[in-house]
Design a protein around this motif. Structure first.
Motif, PDB file in Angstrom:
ATOM      1  N   UNK A   1       0.830  -1.203   0.000  1.00  0.00           N
ATOM      2  CA  UNK A   1       0.000   0.000   0.000  1.00  0.00           C
ATOM      3  C   UNK A   1       0.863   1.251   0.000  1.00  0.00           C
ATOM      4  N   UNK A   2       1.852   1.276   0.907  1.00  0.00           N
ATOM      5  CA  UNK A   2       2.673   2.471   1.061  1.00  0.00           C
ATOM      6  C   UNK A   2       3.566   2.699  -0.166  1.00  0.00           C
ATOM      7  N   UNK A   3       4.125   1.623  -0.710  1.00  0.00           N
ATOM      8  CA  UNK A   3       4.945   1.753  -1.912  1.00  0.00           C
ATOM      9  C   UNK A   3       4.095   2.175  -3.111  1.00  0.00           C
ATOM     10  N   UNK A   4       2.891   1.633  -3.227  1.00  0.00           N
ATOM     11  CA  UNK A   4       2.004   2.019  -4.324  1.00  0.00           C
ATOM     12  C   UNK A   4       1.656   3.488  -4.277  1.00  0.00           C
ATOM     13  N   UNK A   5       1.382   3.995  -3.054  1.00  0.00           N
ATOM     14  CA  UNK A   5       1.065   5.410  -2.889  1.00  0.00           C
ATOM     15  C   UNK A   5       2.254   6.287  -3.276  1.00  0.00           C
ATOM     16  N   UNK A   6       3.454   5.876  -2.854  1.00  0.00           N
ATOM     17  CA  UNK A   6       4.662   6.646  -3.153  1.00  0.00           C
ATOM     18  C   UNK A   6       4.936   6.704  -4.651  1.00  0.00           C
ATOM     19  N   UNK A   7       4.801   5.577  -5.327  1.00  0.00           N
ATOM     20  CA  UNK A   7       5.073   5.522  -6.770  1.00  0.00           C
ATOM     21  C   UNK A   7       4.079   6.382  -7.544  1.00  0.00           C
ATOM     22  N   UNK A   8       2.791   6.300  -7.190  1.00  0.00           N
ATOM     23  CA  UNK A   8       1.773   7.117  -7.848  1.00  0.00           C
ATOM     24  C   UNK A   8       2.047   8.601  -7.677  1.00  0.00           C
ATOM     25  N   UNK A   9       2.439   9.000  -6.474  1.00  0.00           N
ATOM     26  CA  UNK A   9       2.732  10.406  -6.183  1.00  0.00           C
ATOM     27  C   UNK A   9       3.939  10.886  -6.994  1.00  0.00           C
ATOM     28  N   UNK A  10       4.968  10.041  -7.092  1.00  0.00           N
ATOM     29  CA  UNK A  10       6.184  10.428  -7.818  1.00  0.00           C
ATOM     30  C   UNK A  10       5.913  10.564  -9.317  1.00  0.00           C
ATOM     31  N   UNK A  11       5.150   9.656  -9.886  1.00  0.00           N
ATOM     32  CA  UNK A  11       4.813   9.742 -11.316  1.00  0.00           C
ATOM     33  C   UNK A  11       4.018  11.023 -11.588  1.00  0.00           C
ATOM     34  N   UNK A  12       3.075  11.340 -10.698  1.00  0.00           N
ATOM     35  CA  UNK A  12       2.295  12.567 -10.854  1.00  0.00           C
ATOM     36  C   UNK A  12       3.204  13.793 -10.797  1.00  0.00           C
ATOM     37  N   UNK A  13       4.206  13.775  -9.923  1.00  0.00           N
ATOM     38  CA  UNK A  13       5.145  14.898  -9.795  1.00  0.00           C
ATOM     39  C   UNK A  13       5.933  15.103 -11.080  1.00  0.00           C
ATOM     40  N   UNK A  14       6.433  14.013 -11.662  1.00  0.00           N
ATOM     41  CA  UNK A  14       7.206  14.105 -12.897  1.00  0.00           C
ATOM     42  C   UNK A  14       6.343  14.660 -14.035  1.00  0.00           C
ATOM     43  N   UNK A  15       5.127  14.156 -14.178  1.00  0.00           N
ATOM     44  CA  UNK A  15       4.225  14.616 -15.234  1.00  0.00           C
ATOM     45  C   UNK A  15       3.880  16.090 -15.057  1.00  0.00           C
ATOM     46  N   UNK A  16       3.575  16.475 -13.825  1.00  0.00           N
ATOM     47  CA  UNK A  16       3.208  17.868 -13.562  1.00  0.00           C
ATOM     48  C   UNK A  16       4.355  18.808 -13.908  1.00  0.00           C
ATOM     49  N   UNK A  17       5.553  18.475 -13.445  1.00  0.00           N
ATOM     50  CA  UNK A  17       6.708  19.348 -13.712  1.00  0.00           C
ATOM     51  C   UNK A  17       6.987  19.436 -15.211  1.00  0.00           C
ATOM     52  N   UNK A  18       6.898  18.317 -15.900  1.00  0.00           N
ATOM     53  CA  UNK A  18       7.218  18.275 -17.329  1.00  0.00           C
ATOM     54  C   UNK A  18       6.284  19.166 -18.142  1.00  0.00           C
ATOM     55  N   UNK A  19       5.003  19.191 -17.790  1.00  0.00           N
ATOM     56  CA  UNK A  19       4.041  19.948 -18.595  1.00  0.00           C
ATOM     57  C   UNK A  19       3.945  21.416 -18.168  1.00  0.00           C
ATOM     58  N   UNK A  20       3.934  21.683 -16.863  1.00  0.00           N
ATOM     59  CA  UNK A  20       3.621  23.032 -16.391  1.00  0.00           C
ATOM     60  C   UNK A  20       4.851  23.901 -16.145  1.00  0.00           C
ATOM     61  N   UNK A  21       6.044  23.348 -16.229  1.00  0.00           N
ATOM     62  CA  UNK A  21       7.242  24.167 -16.053  1.00  0.00           C
ATOM     63  C   UNK A  21       7.290  25.247 -17.135  1.00  0.00           C
ATOM     64  N   UNK A  22       7.426  26.508 -16.696  1.00  0.00           N
ATOM     65  CA  UNK A  22       7.485  27.691 -17.578  1.00  0.00           C
ATOM     66  C   UNK A  22       6.168  27.992 -18.284  1.00  0.00           C
ATOM     67  N   UNK A  23       5.068  27.341 -17.873  1.00  0.00           N
ATOM     68  CA  UNK A  23       3.759  27.641 -18.462  1.00  0.00           C
ATOM     69  C   UNK A  23       3.016  28.608 -17.547  1.00  0.00           C
TER      70      UNK A  23
END
Length: 401
Positions: free
Chosen positions: A174-196
């Protein structure tokens, strides 16, 4: 013809939403799909850590306290540094904290860990809401909030379902699944919204003529909105039972397995995903914002009354359906009230105060519910929740007038 008309109505409910609004929803979907820990936290503490009901309630109250302070800090940081930096900070720091939580096994350590985690995780909430108001077209603000909530609930459909399967194997998953989901969301968010950049200079759509002339430097100086946030808290106190007493009730009184609990909780998110955008689109055309909130508050009452009468599986699904319908009609519109009262430079404080009622409820609900369950049983817990809802209904009617 009726099928085609419904299909066109369904498609129309999604039209006009900006690409950044869709990307914010996608980030939220990934983040919430990984959110497997919280729905099973009470059961985890009871089954795996062998905490008493009171101890479990204390730990969950620390989650609410961290959420409360995180929302306040998130609103302040958003107004000072912008929503992008705050969302990145929250997502990247929360990921490793989920793994750490799985290593804490005493009441004191878990309370401290949960407090820090919820503080960091809920910096995200007001920043994300402020970003929605920046990127959404003014006429689509409520639908943009609904799209974001649809992503939350789609994630909440998969998250508890996957969490139930993982908990049956090992709680560590459970805890590892939550961590992985959060990290993937962080990478996607930074990639799209950086400098936008968002459109902070868009005209503000009014809720009512009176509100058009109401501008405060901070939401905390807006007395009518403070009262509105308090009423929302009264609604959220029973609503938060979805993540507190309800899983325990399903486990202890209905005799459901972890997989069955995960499926039932996931069903709530699933029906919201299927219907929310269409319902919000239709309701917007026929009701005012406050009438929608009042109608939604009415629907949650029979949902809790069912728990007073039976634990039959069909009835539990009916209760969850009514509670979900209430959520559809209340939550996006309460967010809209805050978004439309805010100016261009204080969105963070308004969206933080909008979330503050939920955070306060998460402090009150675990402590109050465990005390009532231990002393009087679930029957009086659900009865108390109904009284909170009735008080909230009266408050919404009063503030509308």
């Amino acid at each position: 013809m009726k099928t085609r008309k419904f299909f066109n109505l369904y498609i129309d409910s999604y039209r006009g939403l900006s690409t950044p609004a869709w990307m914010l929803a996608l980030v939220m979907l990934i983040n919430r799909t990984g959110a497997m820990v919280l729905p099973f936290m009470a059961i985890y503490m009871r089954d795996h850590l062998h905490f008493s009901l009171e101890q479990a309630g204390i730990v969950l109250s620390f989650f609410g306290l961290g959420s409360l302070l995180g929302n306040i800090a998130g609103g302040w940081l958003t107004d000072k540094f912008g929503s992008f930096k705050v969302q990145c900070l929250s997502l990247f720091l929360a990921a490793p904290l989920y793994v750490l939580i799985g290593k804490l096994h005493t009441v004191e350590a878990l309370s401290a860990g949960i407090f820090i985690l919820s503080f960091i995780a809920d910096l995200f909430r007001p920043a994300n809401s402020a970003a929605i108001t920046s990127y959404a077209k003014p006429e689509n603000i409520t639908r943009a909030f609904s799209l974001n909530r649809m992503a939350i609930n789609l994630g909440f459909s998969f998250g508890p379902f996957l969490g139930g399967l993982m908990a049956a194997i090992s709680y560590d998953l459970l805890f590892w699944g939550n961590a992985i989901g959060c990290f993937i969301a962080a990478i996607l968010f930074y990639s799209y919204f950086n400098n936008r950049r968002g459109s902070n200079n868009k005209p503000v759509v009014t809720v009512a003529p009176k509100e058009n002339n109401t501008r405060h430097s901070s939401a905390y100086k807006d007395v009518p909105y403070l009262f509105f946030a308090f009423i929302c808290m009264l609604y959220f106190i029973p609503f938060c039972q979805l993540l507190n007493a309800m899983p325990l009730f399903f486990d202890e009184k209905a005799g459901m397995s972890k997989e069955a609990i995960g499926t039932l909780m996931g069903y709530s998110g699933f029906i919201i995903v299927l219907t929310e955008m269409v319902i919000v689109s239709l309701v917007q055309k026929r009701f005012s914002i406050y009438n929608s909130i009042i109608l939604g508050t009415l629907f949650i009452i029979p949902g809790f009354l069912i728990y007073l009468l039976t634990t039959e599986l069909w009835a539990l699904y009916l209760a969850i359906s009514l509670i979900s319908l209430s959520e559809i009609l209340v939550l996006p519109f309460t967010s809209t009230v805050g978004a439309l009262r805010a100016g261009s430079n204080n969105k963070g404080s308004y969206m933080a105060l909008n979330s503050l009622g939920f955070s306060m409820a998460f402090i009150i609900t675990p402590f109050l519910s465990t005390k009532i369950i231990e002393s009087y049983g679930y029957y009086y817990l659900w009865l108390t929740d109904v009284l909170f809802i009735v008080a909230a209904l009266a408050g919404f009617i009063l503030i509308k007038r």
